[in-house]
Scaffold this motif. Structure first.
Motif, PDB file in Angstrom:
ATOM      1  N   ALA A   1       0.426  -0.728  -0.125  1.00  0.00           N
ATOM      2  CA  ALA A   1      -0.033  -0.128  -0.237  1.00  0.00           C
ATOM      3  C   ALA A   1       0.597   0.870  -0.002  1.00  0.00           C
ATOM      4  O   ALA A   1       0.441   2.265  -0.464  1.00  0.00           O
ATOM      5  N   GLU A   2       1.479   1.281   0.479  1.00  0.00           N
ATOM      6  CA  GLU A   2       2.981   1.914   0.101  1.00  0.00           C
ATOM      7  C   GLU A   2       3.053   2.357  -0.467  1.00  0.00           C
ATOM      8  O   GLU A   2       3.837   4.063  -1.397  1.00  0.00           O
ATOM      9  N   ASP A   3       2.181   2.102  -1.859  1.00  0.00           N
ATOM     10  CA  ASP A   3       3.033   2.162  -3.525  1.00  0.00           C
ATOM     11  C   ASP A   3       2.453   2.041  -4.280  1.00  0.00           C
ATOM     12  O   ASP A   3       2.071   0.935  -4.617  1.00  0.00           O
ATOM     13  N   PRO A   4       1.943   3.099  -4.693  1.00  0.00           N
ATOM     14  CA  PRO A   4       0.503   3.118  -5.677  1.00  0.00           C
ATOM     15  C   PRO A   4       0.682   2.366  -6.925  1.00  0.00           C
ATOM     16  O   PRO A   4       0.143   2.091  -7.514  1.00  0.00           O
ATOM     17  N   ALA A   5       1.502   3.032  -7.619  1.00  0.00           N
ATOM     18  CA  ALA A   5       1.850   1.571  -8.462  1.00  0.00           C
ATOM     19  C   ALA A   5       1.752   0.345  -7.958  1.00  0.00           C
ATOM     20  O   ALA A   5       1.234  -0.403  -9.433  1.00  0.00           O
ATOM     21  N   LEU A   6       2.708  -0.036  -7.771  1.00  0.00           N
ATOM     22  CA  LEU A   6       2.422  -1.680  -7.095  1.00  0.00           C
ATOM     23  C   LEU A   6       0.730  -1.858  -7.090  1.00  0.00           C
ATOM     24  O   LEU A   6       0.553  -3.295  -6.845  1.00  0.00           O
ATOM     25  N   ILE A   7      -0.250  -1.423  -6.226  1.00  0.00           N
ATOM     26  CA  ILE A   7      -1.153  -1.203  -6.131  1.00  0.00           C
ATOM     27  C   ILE A   7      -1.563  -1.691  -7.222  1.00  0.00           C
ATOM     28  O   ILE A   7      -2.694  -2.324  -7.101  1.00  0.00           O
ATOM     29  N   GLU A   8      -2.033  -0.622  -8.150  1.00  0.00           N
ATOM     30  CA  GLU A   8      -2.823  -0.756  -9.282  1.00  0.00           C
ATOM     31  C   GLU A   8      -1.887  -1.730  -9.747  1.00  0.00           C
ATOM     32  O   GLU A   8      -3.266  -2.511 -10.796  1.00  0.00           O
ATOM     33  N   ARG A   9      -0.995  -2.210  -9.362  1.00  0.00           N
ATOM     34  CA  ARG A   9      -0.722  -3.869 -10.338  1.00  0.00           C
ATOM     35  C   ARG A   9      -0.829  -4.904  -9.872  1.00  0.00           C
ATOM     36  O   ARG A   9      -1.422  -5.697 -10.975  1.00  0.00           O
ATOM     37  N   LEU A  10      -1.371  -4.924  -8.971  1.00  0.00           N
ATOM     38  CA  LEU A  10      -1.690  -5.905  -7.846  1.00  0.00           C
ATOM     39  C   LEU A  10      -3.058  -6.311  -8.279  1.00  0.00           C
ATOM     40  O   LEU A  10      -3.725  -7.227  -8.441  1.00  0.00           O
ATOM     41  N   ILE A  11      -3.597  -4.813  -7.834  1.00  0.00           N
ATOM     42  CA  ILE A  11      -5.409  -5.036  -9.180  1.00  0.00           C
ATOM     43  C   ILE A  11      -5.467  -5.206  -9.857  1.00  0.00           C
ATOM     44  O   ILE A  11      -6.242  -6.189 -10.811  1.00  0.00           O
ATOM     45  N   ALA A  12      -4.665  -4.624 -11.356  1.00  0.00           N
ATOM     46  CA  ALA A  12      -4.635  -5.734 -13.007  1.00  0.00           C
ATOM     47  C   ALA A  12      -4.298  -7.198 -12.334  1.00  0.00           C
ATOM     48  O   ALA A  12      -5.330  -6.973 -13.793  1.00  0.00           O
ATOM     49  N   GLU A  13      -3.365  -7.716 -11.693  1.00  0.00           N
ATOM     50  CA  GLU A  13      -3.097  -8.845 -11.869  1.00  0.00           C
ATOM     51  C   GLU A  13      -4.202  -9.712 -11.195  1.00  0.00           C
ATOM     52  O   GLU A  13      -3.640 -10.764 -11.603  1.00  0.00           O
ATOM     53  N   GLN A  14      -5.087  -9.142 -10.621  1.00  0.00           N
ATOM     54  CA  GLN A  14      -5.322  -9.696  -9.543  1.00  0.00           C
ATOM     55  C   GLN A  14      -4.602 -10.760  -8.832  1.00  0.00           C
ATOM     56  O   GLN A  14      -4.797 -12.054  -8.796  1.00  0.00           O
ATOM     57  N   MET A  15      -3.461 -10.480  -8.159  1.00  0.00           N
ATOM     58  CA  MET A  15      -3.085 -11.169  -7.634  1.00  0.00           C
ATOM     59  C   MET A  15      -3.409 -11.072  -5.791  1.00  0.00           C
ATOM     60  O   MET A  15      -3.896 -10.596  -4.908  1.00  0.00           O
ATOM     61  N   PRO A  16      -3.287 -12.520  -5.572  1.00  0.00           N
ATOM     62  CA  PRO A  16      -4.134 -12.715  -4.175  1.00  0.00           C
ATOM     63  C   PRO A  16      -3.189 -12.569  -2.987  1.00  0.00           C
ATOM     64  O   PRO A  16      -1.910 -12.709  -3.308  1.00  0.00           O
ATOM     65  N   LEU A  17      -3.371 -11.419  -2.338  1.00  0.00           N
ATOM     66  CA  LEU A  17      -2.424 -11.256  -1.165  1.00  0.00           C
ATOM     67  C   LEU A  17      -3.110 -11.798   0.443  1.00  0.00           C
ATOM     68  O   LEU A  17      -4.375 -12.341   0.206  1.00  0.00           O
ATOM     69  N   THR A  18      -2.010 -12.830   0.898  1.00  0.00           N
ATOM     70  CA  THR A  18      -2.467 -13.989   1.913  1.00  0.00           C
ATOM     71  C   THR A  18      -2.234 -13.049   3.387  1.00  0.00           C
ATOM     72  O   THR A  18      -1.272 -13.457   3.599  1.00  0.00           O
ATOM     73  N   VAL A  19      -3.270 -12.104   3.860  1.00  0.00           N
ATOM     74  CA  VAL A  19      -3.043 -11.253   4.566  1.00  0.00           C
ATOM     75  C   VAL A  19      -3.834 -11.721   5.775  1.00  0.00           C
ATOM     76  O   VAL A  19      -4.526 -12.434   5.952  1.00  0.00           O
ATOM     77  N   CYS A  20      -2.733 -11.291   7.384  1.00  0.00           N
ATOM     78  CA  CYS A  20      -3.357 -12.155   9.036  1.00  0.00           C
ATOM     79  C   CYS A  20      -3.418 -11.373   9.907  1.00  0.00           C
ATOM     80  O   CYS A  20      -2.032 -10.726  10.083  1.00  0.00           O
ATOM     81  N   PRO A  21      -4.578 -10.347   9.370  1.00  0.00           N
ATOM     82  CA  PRO A  21      -5.044  -9.577  10.436  1.00  0.00           C
ATOM     83  C   PRO A  21      -4.240  -9.941  12.366  1.00  0.00           C
ATOM     84  O   PRO A  21      -3.945  -7.754  12.748  1.00  0.00           O
ATOM     85  N   LEU A  22      -4.723 -10.206  12.435  1.00  0.00           N
ATOM     86  CA  LEU A  22      -4.081 -10.871  14.261  1.00  0.00           C
ATOM     87  C   LEU A  22      -3.042 -10.585  14.380  1.00  0.00           C
ATOM     88  O   LEU A  22      -1.417  -9.886  15.495  1.00  0.00           O
ATOM     89  N   SER A  23      -2.399 -11.570  13.457  1.00  0.00           N
ATOM     90  CA  SER A  23      -0.647 -11.584  13.282  1.00  0.00           C
ATOM     91  C   SER A  23       0.186 -10.439  12.719  1.00  0.00           C
ATOM     92  O   SER A  23       1.043  -9.795  13.842  1.00  0.00           O
ATOM     93  N   ASN A  24      -0.636  -9.106  12.011  1.00  0.00           N
ATOM     94  CA  ASN A  24       0.045  -8.061  11.782  1.00  0.00           C
ATOM     95  C   ASN A  24       0.266  -7.064  12.812  1.00  0.00           C
ATOM     96  O   ASN A  24       1.038  -6.228  12.900  1.00  0.00           O
ATOM     97  N   VAL A  25      -1.161  -7.172  13.994  1.00  0.00           N
ATOM     98  CA  VAL A  25      -1.129  -5.741  15.096  1.00  0.00           C
ATOM     99  C   VAL A  25      -0.143  -6.840  15.969  1.00  0.00           C
ATOM    100  O   VAL A  25       1.088  -6.015  16.905  1.00  0.00           O
ATOM    101  N   ARG A  26       0.185  -8.386  16.312  1.00  0.00           N
ATOM    102  CA  ARG A  26       0.997  -8.607  17.642  1.00  0.00           C
ATOM    103  C   ARG A  26       2.711  -8.709  17.049  1.00  0.00           C
ATOM    104  O   ARG A  26       2.978  -8.876  18.112  1.00  0.00           O
ATOM    105  N   LEU A  27       3.148  -8.625  15.792  1.00  0.00           N
ATOM    106  CA  LEU A  27       4.400  -8.335  15.418  1.00  0.00           C
ATOM    107  C   LEU A  27       4.321  -6.926  14.769  1.00  0.00           C
ATOM    108  O   LEU A  27       5.423  -6.055  14.586  1.00  0.00           O
ATOM    109  N   ARG A  28       3.676  -6.187  15.368  1.00  0.00           N
ATOM    110  CA  ARG A  28       4.011  -4.667  15.479  1.00  0.00           C
ATOM    111  C   ARG A  28       3.977  -4.225  13.766  1.00  0.00           C
ATOM    112  O   ARG A  28       4.434  -2.995  13.590  1.00  0.00           O
TER     113      ARG A  28
END
Length: 337
Positions: free
Chosen positions: A223-250
């Motif tokens: 999300a820090e790179d707008p061009a990368l986000i646009e590419r991920l959207i265009a390619e429909q590249m899945p992101l396997t996000v882990c919300p609770l992990s992201n908080v526990r690991l700061r």
């Protein structure tokens, strides 16, 4: 809403089997195998789960994994996770395992794979949970060691569908493993990689372009790179996000500041997963519930996230359609429990 989230059919695409080792099972296996742990009680283990960063977690994670010695141990670990899946209506899962964590201790890779796949097979037969297994390389080790691991695993090639890349991200870019991923691709395996968790957006680019991944594990810093986000959207590249992990690991200071729903609204193919649930405060249903409580996750968003996971699964088109139909039927017929 919480009943809906727990009952909704789900697929999990980012879960480390070693990270599902609950303290109770850790002590049971330690006792069975005559291993002395640095903690005396389950409560002491849980108290140690206050991580300042990814490395703090990994230090305890690898210590805990040391209780896994026999084929039965790996079976019991996997079966315990599948029983959690059953209670949370996870109907498809694609767990990771880290063979190098165990081969370094003299545990043959065949012992690991036979134990894990035995449980997965019983999960299909007895619990109706479909699965695919992913072999992960440890990125803090060398590419040469990853090549050795891949060679050790090839006699069991029918037991796993993809290779991945995990462990300490900072300072270990995906480019370090380009050749071994090329070898895995040539052998017919799919590829995934942890990128954009602690590492910068550049690591996501490398995973896409050099490792030719089919999914990005984590990816939230894209999300820090707008061009990368646009590419991920265009390619429909899945992101396997882990919300609770992201908080526990700061990675995020709190769940209400997580960017998963913003990315979903933008059209990024994000999914919800538990990562290392024994260590991070919950399995996949807890991740959904906490997103509802702290991020305002609504029903339509939850269904979209679950659909994304089924669409991103490493299964045939027919299997995928059947899994999605179960989700659609659930939503159409849900009466509030």
């Amino acid at each position: 809403m919480e009943h809906f989230l727990s009952s909704m059919p789900k697929a999990e695409l980012h879960m480390h089997l070693e990270g599902s080792l609950e303290p109770e099972l850790m002590f049971a296996l330690a006792n069975r195998n005559g291993i002395e742990l640095p903690w005396d009680t389950v409560d002491q283990v849980r108290a140690a789960y206050d991580f300042g960063n990814l490395q703090d977690f990994l230090d305890i994670y690898y210590q805990g994994a040391g209780v896994l010695q026999t084929e039965q141990d790996f079976y019991d670990l996997t079966w315990a996770y599948l029983k959690q899946c059953e209670t949370q209506n996870v109907i498809h899962t694609e767990p990771f395992f880290d063979p190098q964590t165990h081969t370094a201790r003299g545990i043959d890779i065949g012992v690991q794979i036979r134990g894990i796949t035995g449980a997965l097979q019983h999960g299909r037969e007895q619990l109706g949970i479909s699965s695919r297994l992913i072999l992960s390389f440890l990125r803090h080790l060398s590419e040469e060691e990853a090549f050795t691991t891949l060679e050790q695993a090839l006699p069991y090639r029918d037991s796993f569908v993809a290779v991945g890349l995990d462990s300490s991200e900072a300072g270990h870019p995906p480019a370090k493993f380009q050749r071994v991923f090329e070898k895995a691709l040539a052998e017919g395996f799919l590829t995934v990689a942890h990128a954009g968790e602690e590492g910068p957006p550049e690591y996501v680019y490398q995973a896409l372009d050099l490792l030719r991944v089919s999914r990005i594990d984590h990816g939230v810093r894209a999300a820090e790179d707008p061009a990368l986000i646009e590419r991920l959207i265009a390619e429909q590249m899945p992101l396997t996000v882990c919300p609770l992990s992201n908080v526990r690991l700061r990675v995020f200071p709190s769940l209400d500041q997580h960017n998963i729903l913003e990315m979903l609204a933008r059209g990024v193919k994000v999914t919800v997963n538990s990562d290392d649930p024994a260590y991070f405060g919950g399995y996949i249903a807890e991740n959904f519930v906490e997103m509802h409580r702290q991020l305002g996750l609504n029903r339509d968003q939850a269904v979209a996230l679950s659909r994304n996971a089924f669409e991103s699964a490493f299964v045939s088109d027919g299997e995928k359609a059947a899994l999605i139909k179960r989700l659609d039927d659930f939503v159409a017929n849900y009466d509030g429990g």
